[in-house]
Design an enzyme around this catalytic site. Structure first.
Site, PDB file in Angstrom:
ATOM      1  N   ASP A 145      63.923  12.107 100.283  1.00 35.90           N
ATOM      2  CA  ASP A 145      64.237  10.695 100.536  1.00 35.90           C
ATOM      3  C   ASP A 145      63.052  10.007 101.220  1.00 35.90           C
ATOM      4  O   ASP A 145      63.068   8.799 101.444  1.00 35.90           O
ATOM      5  CB  ASP A 145      65.547  10.520 101.307  1.00 35.90           C
ATOM      6  CG  ASP A 145      65.514  11.120 102.699  1.00 35.90           C
ATOM      7  OD1 ASP A 145      64.524  11.814 103.032  1.00 35.90           O
ATOM      8  OD2 ASP A 145      66.481  10.912 103.458  1.00 35.90           O
ATOM      9  N   SER A 146      61.983  10.781 101.471  1.00 35.77           N
ATOM     10  CA  SER A 146      60.717  10.173 101.899  1.00 35.77           C
ATOM     11  C   SER A 146      60.200   9.216 100.823  1.00 35.77           C
ATOM     12  O   SER A 146      59.302   8.420 101.091  1.00 35.77           O
ATOM     13  CB  SER A 146      59.663  11.260 102.182  1.00 35.77           C
ATOM     14  OG  SER A 146      59.561  12.163 101.103  1.00 35.77           O
ATOM     15  N   ASP A 186      67.228  15.709  97.662  1.00 38.69           N
ATOM     16  CA  ASP A 186      67.410  15.488  99.101  1.00 38.69           C
ATOM     17  C   ASP A 186      68.572  14.523  99.308  1.00 38.69           C
ATOM     18  O   ASP A 186      68.536  13.390  98.817  1.00 38.69           O
ATOM     19  CB  ASP A 186      66.100  14.861  99.636  1.00 38.69           C
ATOM     20  CG  ASP A 186      65.902  15.086 101.104  1.00 38.69           C
ATOM     21  OD1 ASP A 186      66.633  15.892 101.701  1.00 38.69           O
ATOM     22  OD2 ASP A 186      64.974  14.447 101.661  1.00 38.69           O
ATOM     23  N   LYS A 242      69.245  19.533  99.530  1.00 38.84           N
ATOM     24  CA  LYS A 242      68.844  19.762 100.924  1.00 38.84           C
ATOM     25  C   LYS A 242      69.525  18.717 101.788  1.00 38.84           C
ATOM     26  O   LYS A 242      69.652  17.553 101.380  1.00 38.84           O
ATOM     27  CB  LYS A 242      67.326  19.652 101.067  1.00 38.84           C
ATOM     28  CG  LYS A 242      66.850  19.658 102.523  1.00 38.84           C
ATOM     29  CD  LYS A 242      65.350  19.674 102.628  1.00 38.84           C
ATOM     30  CE  LYS A 242      64.704  18.308 102.653  1.00 38.84           C
ATOM     31  NZ  LYS A 242      65.160  17.397 103.717  1.00 38.84           N
ATOM     32  N   GLU A 302      70.000  17.448 106.160  1.00 36.75           N
ATOM     33  CA  GLU A 302      69.470  17.599 107.520  1.00 36.75           C
ATOM     34  C   GLU A 302      70.589  17.911 108.514  1.00 36.75           C
ATOM     35  O   GLU A 302      71.693  17.398 108.378  1.00 36.75           O
ATOM     36  CB  GLU A 302      68.776  16.287 107.940  1.00 36.75           C
ATOM     37  CG  GLU A 302      67.617  15.909 107.048  1.00 36.75           C
ATOM     38  CD  GLU A 302      66.930  14.596 107.458  1.00 36.75           C
ATOM     39  OE1 GLU A 302      67.267  14.043 108.528  1.00 36.75           O
ATOM     40  OE2 GLU A 302      66.070  14.140 106.694  1.00 36.75           O
ATOM     41  N   GLU A 311      60.827  21.639 110.025  1.00 39.60           N
ATOM     42  CA  GLU A 311      59.802  20.595 110.048  1.00 39.60           C
ATOM     43  C   GLU A 311      59.330  20.357 111.483  1.00 39.60           C
ATOM     44  O   GLU A 311      60.143  20.088 112.376  1.00 39.60           O
ATOM     45  CB  GLU A 311      60.380  19.287 109.464  1.00 39.60           C
ATOM     46  CG  GLU A 311      59.362  18.148 109.491  1.00 39.60           C
ATOM     47  CD  GLU A 311      59.795  16.882 108.772  1.00 39.60           C
ATOM     48  OE1 GLU A 311      60.848  16.906 108.085  1.00 39.60           O
ATOM     49  OE2 GLU A 311      59.097  15.867 108.892  1.00 39.60           O
TER      50      GLU A 311
HETATM   51  O1  KIV Z   1      62.285  13.462 102.398  1.00 38.22           O
HETATM   52  C1  KIV Z   1      61.442  14.360 102.495  1.00 38.22           C
HETATM   53  O2  KIV Z   1      60.420  14.395 101.821  1.00 38.22           O
HETATM   54  C2  KIV Z   1      61.728  15.401 103.458  1.00 38.22           C
HETATM   55  C3  KIV Z   1      60.526  16.060 104.035  1.00 38.22           C
HETATM   56  C4  KIV Z   1      60.013  15.235 105.155  1.00 38.22           C
HETATM   57  C5  KIV Z   1      60.841  17.407 104.466  1.00 38.22           C
HETATM   58  O3  KIV Z   1      62.835  15.636 103.801  1.00 38.22           O
END
Ligand code: KIV
Length: 284
Positions: free
Chosen positions: A48-49, A87, A117, A119, A186
């Site tokens: 989600d970056s 993500d 993934k 968090e 991270e």
């Molecule tokens: O969104 C993303 O790219 C991530 C990384 C910062 C690990 O979660």
């Protein structure tokens, strides 16, 4: 395309058993996925970056499931064989276990992801369990968790003190016990990452800025190639300055168009004299 085999979870565990580090990169679009496929990258994260790197937001929080699915689909088309991780965006899993399962399922069904993934530690363990029980491979994410950046007080290393480090180590074990097949650490100190990696029994530990002891490494693609202008985190080694190459190319294009040296005959299309004569006659 390449003749590489589709990466699977057993193949990832085999790499761990053989002490071969796993390669993992973020990716958000088709052409980059195509290149990562050619390079044989093991895992791809549609992070989600992308809210920051692709959409220009200041944080990851405005990113939606629709954004994530659209980009994941493009990445899957470019890389059929990497292990593709979707993500889970902000508030797509935090509200309830059911919300988490439904959105993880959407990722798998609509983007052909291989896993997701999310968090968080103990507070998200039941979301991981629900998703895994639904048959979806899940990766945990501990340490600096960007969706909680405000609560964490900014982009800073997590677990520098013994008490916080112990909490991260405990959380890693809880995520593993609840079915996470892998965990991303991270911006956690290298020694903490080493302890977690040594204690992992059936879980792959991956590092983003957390040192060399993990089973594999993750980097943000845009940081690796000078493509994100706002800041460059310390852990991001620049492997090539594509941003500079592109900027120079853009300046050169503007110069050549302005000076009328572009285009040249090889850059345009022509018609035969015969057709042209017919045309001029038709036009009177
Ligand atoms: O969104 C993303 O790219 C991530 C990384 C910062 C690990 O979660």
């Amino acid at each position: 395309m390449t003749d590489r085999k589709k990466m699977t979870i057993p193949m990832l565990f085999k790499k761990v058993a053989n002490n071969e580090p796993i390669t993992w990169l973020t990716c958000y679009d088709y052409p980059t996925a195509y290149l990562q496929e050619q390079a044989g990258i093991d895992m791809i994260l549609v992070g989600d970056s992308l809210g920051m790197t692709m959409l220009g937001y200041d944080t990851t929080l405005p990113v939606t499931m629709e954004d994530m699915i659209r980009h994941s689909q493009a990445v899957r088309r470019g890389s059929p064989n990497a292990f593709l991780v979707g993500d889970m965006p902000y508030m797509s899993y935090q509200p309830s276990i059911e919300t988490a399962i439904r959105n993880a399922g959407r990722f798998m069904a609509e983007s052909a992801c291989d896993g997701i993934k999310l968090e968080g530690g103990v507070e998200m363990a039941n979301r991981i369990k629900g998703i895994v029980d639904a048959g979806i491979p899940a990766i945990g994410h501990l340490g600096l968790t960007p969706q909680s950046v405000s609560a964490l007080g900014g982009h800073r290393v997590q677990g520098k003190g013994a008490v916080q480090a112990k909490k991260i180590i405990d959380n890693a074990k809880i995520l593993e016990e609840n079915g996470a097949f892998a965990i991303l650490l991270e911006m956690v100190p290298d020694r903490v990452c080493k302890i977690i990696t040594e204690r992992a029994e059936n879980c792959i530990i991956l590092s983003l800025g957390s040192g060399p002891s993990a089973h594999g490494q993750l980097l943000i693609y845009h940081d690796m190639f000078g493509l994100y202008p706002k800041f460059k985190p310390r852990m991001a080694k620049v492997f090539g300055n594509a941003g500079e190459v592109i900027l120079n190319g853009l300046k050169q294009y503007a110069k050549e168009v302005t000076e009328k040296t572009f285009p040249q005959p090889e850059n345009w299309f022509t018609m035969t004299d015969e057709e042209y004569d017919d045309l001029t006659k038709m036009l009177g």
